[in-house]
Design an enzyme around this catalytic site. Structure first.
Site, short mmCIF file in Angstrom:
data_model
loop_
_atom_site.label_atom_id
_atom_site.label_comp_id
_atom_site.label_asym_id
_atom_site.label_seq_id
_atom_site.Cartn_x
_atom_site.Cartn_y
_atom_site.Cartn_z
N ASP A 209 13.95 18.38 0.20
CA ASP A 209 14.76 18.84 -0.94
C ASP A 209 15.45 17.68 -1.63
OD1 ASP A 209 14.16 21.54 -0.83
OD2 ASP A 209 15.85 22.05 0.48
N HIS B 90 0.84 -1.20 0.00
CA HIS B 90 0.00 0.00 0.00
C HIS B 90 0.87 1.25 0.00
CE1 HIS B 90 -3.19 -2.73 1.30
NE2 HIS B 90 -4.06 -1.75 1.17
#
Length: 383
Positions: A354, A214
């Site tokens: 980032d 999942h």
């Protein structure tokens, strides 16, 4: 006459005892067989480290693995991967074709993925409230970056990999209730006509050894039976090695729900990256799906599974009250290979948002004010 009656009573009592014992043994056999079946039909093997419990199928009920340092039985960990690999064409880029974009665009901050953004406004507490990371649209021309919006989660689907590029969802206490796990894995009938819908059996667990992992967890959608059932659509699955899915990934999912129980709401985006994962069966780039027509599809096996999230105390006006002192940003990037849990839990895979953006080319949470986005996405969470 009295002696005969006494002997008869003893024989009768002895017979009843045998019947009771037989019933008890039958019940025990049934319980043992059911346990064996539910927990993946395991068997024991002996190696240099002692007894090892080996699963032959994906368990219907997943338990946390036994810590090998604690002694006793241990779960199968990192066997030597086989050299077997299957080959398929390189997955297509998930960057949308600019000419297919119909809505009036607004400029995105991440110039590496697109010159436009699909973010035209989303309701608070909806999965894409802070941005659409790959500028996905519900346009069949974008077959490697196709937007699918469901009440329980939103995703970008890729027909080249037969997996989601990413799945996004919002999690708070309203989403968690008493609904049971449905386990009704099935193809997504909302895929456009003519697109192949992955089936439960396509994962071929006995041959390739990857769980139907999942992305949006079953346990994050337990408010209703229908909510839970929707998480079992195959468009919400990626091939995950058991040590990732059942250990590292599961433990981090538990942590997210603990954040909610502590009074937070969480915006979450997660997905696969790269090609080539290792299961107890070996290392594979993909799982071939052979149709009766003779046509073959290839489901990509990712090299990593990543997740980014922003958590903030439950309330209203999320955009106005979100800053680095009021919100927490967390990102992890987990290798999709057997045995990585030997050196620690999910904390060892912490990174910055980032870093995930640089790896994937996506632009997460781009609708935040630039200064807040920059600060949150540069930070590395410390538990």
């Amino acid at each position: 006459m009295a002696k005969k009656t006494k002997k008869s009573s003893k024989r009768k009592a002895k017979s009843n005892s045998k019947k009771t014992l037989s019933v008890i043994l039958t019940i025990l056999v049934i319980i043992l067989f059911a346990s064996w079946y539910l927990f993946g039909k395991p068997y024991l093997v002996q190696d240099e480290q002692g007894l090892m419990l080996v699963m032959t199928e994906e368990p219907i009920i997943n338990l946390e693995k036994t810590d090998s340092s604690a002694g006793g039985l241990r779960q199968a960990q990192e066997p030597q991967p086989s050299e077997e690999k299957t080959s398929a064409p390189e997955p297509k880029s998930v960057v949308p074709k600019a000419e297919s974009v119909v809505p009036e665009p607004v400029e995105g901050r991440n110039k590496n993925i697109s010159s436009v953004s699909a973010d035209l406004g989303h309701a608070e507490d909806s999965p894409l409230f802070f941005g659409n990371p790959s500028d996905a649209f519900t346009d069949t021309k974008l077959d490697t970056n196709y937007l699918m919006v469901k009440p329980q989660f939103t995703l970008s689907y890729n027909t080249s990999t037969l997996c989601p590029n990413w799945v996004a969802w919002h999690l708070d206490s309203v989403n968690m209730g008493d609904a049971d796990r449905s386990d009704d894995f099935r193809p997504d009938t909302e895929l456009p006509q003519g697109w192949y819908g992955v089936k439960k059996a396509d994962y071929q667990y006995n041959k390739y050894g990857f769980d139907r992992g999942h992305v949006c967890p079953s346990a994050d959608r337990t408010a209703t039976k229908d909510d839970n059932s929707m998480t079992f659509l195959m468009t919400n699955m990626v091939p995950q090695t058991p040590d990732n899915n059942r250990v590292i990934w599961m433990h981090f999912e538990n942590f997210e729900r603990e954040l909610v129980k502590e009074g937070n709401e969480v915006y979450i985006i997660a997905g696969p990256y790269g090609t080539g994962g290792t299961s107890p069966k070996g290392t594979f780039d993909n799982i071939p799906i052979q149709l009766k027509s003779g046509e073959t599809f290839y489901m990509n096996v990712p090299a990593y599974t990543w997740k980014v999230l922003i958590a903030l105390p439950t309330g209203e006006g999320d955009l106005d009250r979100l800053d680095q002192t009021y919100a927490t940003a967390i990102a992890i990037n987990v290798p999709n290979k057997t045995g990585m849990q030997k050196t620690g839990d999910w904390e060892q895979f912490l990174c910055s948002i980032d870093e995930i953006e640089a790896m994937t080319g996506y632009d997460f949470f781009e609708l935040l004010p630039d200064d807040i986005e920059d600060a949150l996405e540069a930070s590395v969470y410390e538990r």
